[in-house]
Design an enzyme around this catalytic site. Structure first.
Site, mmCIF file in Angstrom:
data_model
loop_
_atom_site.group_PDB
_atom_site.id
_atom_site.type_symbol
_atom_site.label_atom_id
_atom_site.label_comp_id
_atom_site.label_asym_id
_atom_site.label_seq_id
_atom_site.Cartn_x
_atom_site.Cartn_y
_atom_site.Cartn_z
ATOM 1 C CB CYS A 13 -0.868 -0.003 1.251
ATOM 2 S SG CYS A 13 0.118 0.050 2.748
ATOM 3 C CG HIS A 78 2.635 -1.084 12.089
ATOM 4 N ND1 HIS A 78 3.436 -2.185 12.267
ATOM 5 C CD2 HIS A 78 1.675 -1.451 11.230
ATOM 6 C CE1 HIS A 78 2.984 -3.171 11.536
ATOM 7 N NE2 HIS A 78 1.929 -2.756 10.901
ATOM 8 C CB CYS A 100 1.010 5.143 7.225
ATOM 9 S SG CYS A 100 -0.206 5.488 5.966
ATOM 10 C CD GLU A 130 -3.033 1.167 12.625
ATOM 11 O OE1 GLU A 130 -2.821 0.368 11.689
ATOM 12 O OE2 GLU A 130 -4.085 1.822 12.729
ATOM 13 C CB SER A 270 3.848 -6.161 4.375
ATOM 14 O OG SER A 270 3.027 -7.146 4.941
HETATM 15 FE FE1 F3S Z 1 -3.236 2.318 4.796
HETATM 16 FE FE2 F3S Z 1 -1.020 1.210 4.291
HETATM 17 FE FE3 F3S Z 1 -1.100 3.427 5.568
HETATM 18 S S1 F3S Z 1 -2.857 0.159 4.872
HETATM 19 S S2 F3S Z 1 -2.909 3.240 6.744
HETATM 20 S S3 F3S Z 1 -1.716 3.151 3.466
HETATM 21 S S4 F3S Z 1 0.286 1.791 5.964
#
Ligand code: F3S
Length: 291
Positions: A13, A78, A100, A130, A270
């Site tokens: 992601c 996280h 993130c 997280e 991941s």
């Molecule tokens: Fe979403 Fe990936 Fe961030 S799942 S919250 S873009 S680490």
């Protein structure tokens, strides 16, 4: 002949891509005598982590932060608690924060609302790093609860009219979240609720369910420690009886694939692109060999 449907949303992601790139950039720009660490494995993927180890970015734990030589510490996607950031700095480390931005937003929300006197309600898994990180941004002394199922939602003990700020772990299942919010809404709290489920997770979950519903065999690729991959497996298993969880192409039992089978493939946040391609290739070869 069977066909392979690869989910467009399979794999890294935005946040994980960004964290992996951050470590790569640090490795490339540091001088040979500089130390680089990641606070915990940068992602839930052994291959990526050991590759970084070989290139000089070492994983350190909470216990090790004070005993290793000061260096640059990359915080994973996280996120971590506020205290961890302070402790790392107190040990002389320079922090490069790859939390993130979607997780960072939750940190800001819980900090802001606990400051305003709200109790904090987190929908998620309390043991997940997280969620531990999120808890660590709540103003100390504030009451908070983490819930993950209907029973826990039913048993919530905040008093009626209480100010409650509700957020969710980014990887929580969207439908389950809605169900829990419905229960909580009936309790009469003065609520500020925000679904902080990351769109990437929702898109990946929806696409996985759609693909799983139309194939004979569904493959979910992810590390055994990755909670979002395990959730994908759960969702796909509900739609397709022949759903398999694999970590790499080596885990794929080819006997489950027949030439007439349609095969779906998805992967957790991941899972590197390279592993997805290897699985896809192995499936393609199997279908062709069986024809
Ligand atoms: Fe979403 Fe990936 Fe961030 S799942 S919250 S873009 S680490």
């Amino acid at each position: 002949m069977g066909k392979i449907i690869l989910a467009k949303s399979a794999g890294f992601c935005f946040g994980v891509e960004r964290a992996v790139k951050t470590v790569t950039d640090q490795i490339e720009k540091c001088s040979p005598d500089e130390k680089i660490y990641t606070y915990g494995p940068i992602i839930h993927n052994d291959t990526v982590v050991s590759d970084f180890e070989k290139r000089g970015a070492h994983v350190i734990s909470e216990e090790e932060m004070a005993s290793v030589s000061p260096g640059t510490v990359v915080i994973r996607s996280h996120g971590v608690t506020k205290k961890t950031v302070e402790d790392l700095e107190a040990c002389g480390h320079h922090i490069v924060d790859a939390t993130c931005p979607f997780v960072k937003k939750i940190h800001r929300l819980v900090a802001e609302y606990s400051e305003k006197g709200y109790k904090i309600l987190i929908i998620g898994n309390e043991n997940h790093p997280e969620v531990q990180g999120i808890i660590g941004w709540i103003v100390p002394g504030t009451e908070y609860v983490v819930i993950g199922n209907e029973k826990e939602a039913d048993e919530l003990h905040f008093s009626k009219g209480e100010k409650v700020c509700l957020v969710s772990q980014t990887t929580f299942n969207h439908n389950k979240f809605q169900e829990l919010v419905e229960i909580i809404n009936k309790k009469g709290y003065d609520m500020f609720a925000m679904s902080t489920i990351c769109n990437a997770t929702e898109v990946r979950q929806t696409e996985a369910a759609e693909i799983a519903a139309q194939v004979d065999v569904m493959l979910v690729i992810g590390d055994k420690n990755s909670s979002n991959s395990r959730k994908l497996f759960e969702i796909c298993s509900n739609k397709c009886d022949n759903t398999f969880f694999i970590q790499t192409a080596d885990d794929l039992d080819l006997s489950v694939i027949q030439s007439i089978h349609n095969i779906g493939i998805t992967a957790g946040a991941s899972t590197p692109q390279k592993i997805i391609e290897e699985v896809q290739k192995k499936c393609q070869q199997r279908i062709l060999n069986k024809c």
